[in-house]
Design a protein around this motif. Sequence first.
Motif: not given
Length: 554
Positions: A32-38, A243-251, A259-260
């Motif tokens: 689940d990429r919406s949650v950042v884990t340890d 880092l390619t953070v802009s890849c998280a614009r749509c999802h 995460p978005t």
Amino acid sequence: MNSHFKLLLLRRFSFLLLAALLCSLAGLNGKDRSVVTDEDRQFWSFQPLKKTSPPIVDNSWVKSPIDGYVLRKLQQANQRPAPETTKRVWLRRVSYSLTGLPPTLGELAEFEADGSREAHARVVDRLLSSRHYGEHWASHWLDGVRYVQEVGYYNFTNLGWRYRDWVIRSLNNDMPYDDFIVHQLAGDLLPNPNGENVYGDGLVATGFLCMGNYDDQESDKDRLYSEVADDQIDVVTRQFLGLTVSCARCHDHKFDPIPTADYYALYGIFNSSVYPHAGAEHQPYRKDFTYRVGQKQANEILKPFRERLANWDKKERDKFYEYRLFQSQVVKGPKTRQSVWAELGEIRTQRAEVARTFPPLEIAFAISEGTAGDAYIQKQGDPGKRTQGELVRRGFLQVLGGQKLSASAKGSGRLQLADWLTHPNNPLTARVMVNRIWHYHFGRGLVPTPSDFGVRGTAPTHPALLDYLAGQFMKNGWSVKQMHRAIMTSRTYRLANDDHTANLAVDPGNHFLWRANRRRLDAEQLRDALLVFSGELDRTPGGRHPFPHHLTYF
């Protein structure tokens, strides 16, 4: 249906299926990429810098801490380094690397006659003190931040040269890299060194954020601002964090733990600022440029001139609206599309006469504070209100702490972002810059993907050396010149590019740095070398772009 058409459909279906599989990798492994884990934070680039001491290697070959790390790797791989190159080759190598120019015969003779142990260090110091050092290394930086001489589509502005010259001065003066970042992100918010109403270089430095490649023809204000903010997020996170953070614009990012919501936490920061508009078809005049005397004083000076211009602005808008009617539908009457366009041109000509009476106040292609506010998640990256998601508090990446702007925070948050990027606990900023410096000296970084330190990037070949250099970089006051000295006075940098059969069999790509990499001169170096040898190189600083451009006032 013929066989060729069937084959084409099959290829397209296969491509779409493959794309769907790649984009669902996170879902396939239950992530689940919406949650950042340890577990996400255990990835090497998100880990804190490891404090390591240079290896103690009983070998006279080692002349610097860098050499100890490199030799240990070579010994572990049963390899031996190539011999040291000649003085002539080394001088050529270091001269091109630091200034982009070849050494002169006099410099070569002086270096070959210097038999002292400090001979190499003296050459490095001489080149670092040259004005051409800043010019050459500014070109590396400007390439990475999408610098262009002229910005705009319908109406150009060429004020970007001020930012270019600021970068050159900063590098020549060895501005600490953390200050270098802060000035470019929030220079307009720093204490004013030149008086209450006169901005310092910090204002010009924010030109970094203004040279986007977004479509300024977009007439929809929300969509234009969305493209602007997306461009800022992309350049800031790639250049400073790798880092390619802009890849998280749509999802949610499909590979990195971004995460978005993290994207829109940064989006709110950049969307709370105002960017200069160079001019486009729907708005052909400059807008939101910043006066270097200060906005308050400029408003007082320009008030009577703007009042005269307001009447012509209304005439221009009304006539342009009439022209657009001819574009969208058939309008009956004696006028034609061409005649209305001619009338619009005449109005603009008369408006320009009024605009020319404006006092020539110096303006900067720079950013300024806007209305501060958090951003809503845009589903599928669409800024329309129907696709609005939850509201996200402005803040930073969760995988690197996830701090949020406090409730009492004022302004856009750009200054807080700069402080977060340059905090000693941020493991990426120093690593990324040290790796970029190494990349330009050796032709390949310790991390071969200098703008991608994420999961899809390549792991470092010498992780301990990378962390050691990043730690030294911060310890030495973020001095870029000091990092040059450390790298270029090492034995590793002096190696010849000779082949070695046993080494080639084990490490043909030279990942363990057993020899120097063969490198070609780039186009600028080749051109300048030819002009140096012919005595025709013009060393005068560039200044403003010489090509004609539209002069309009606001």
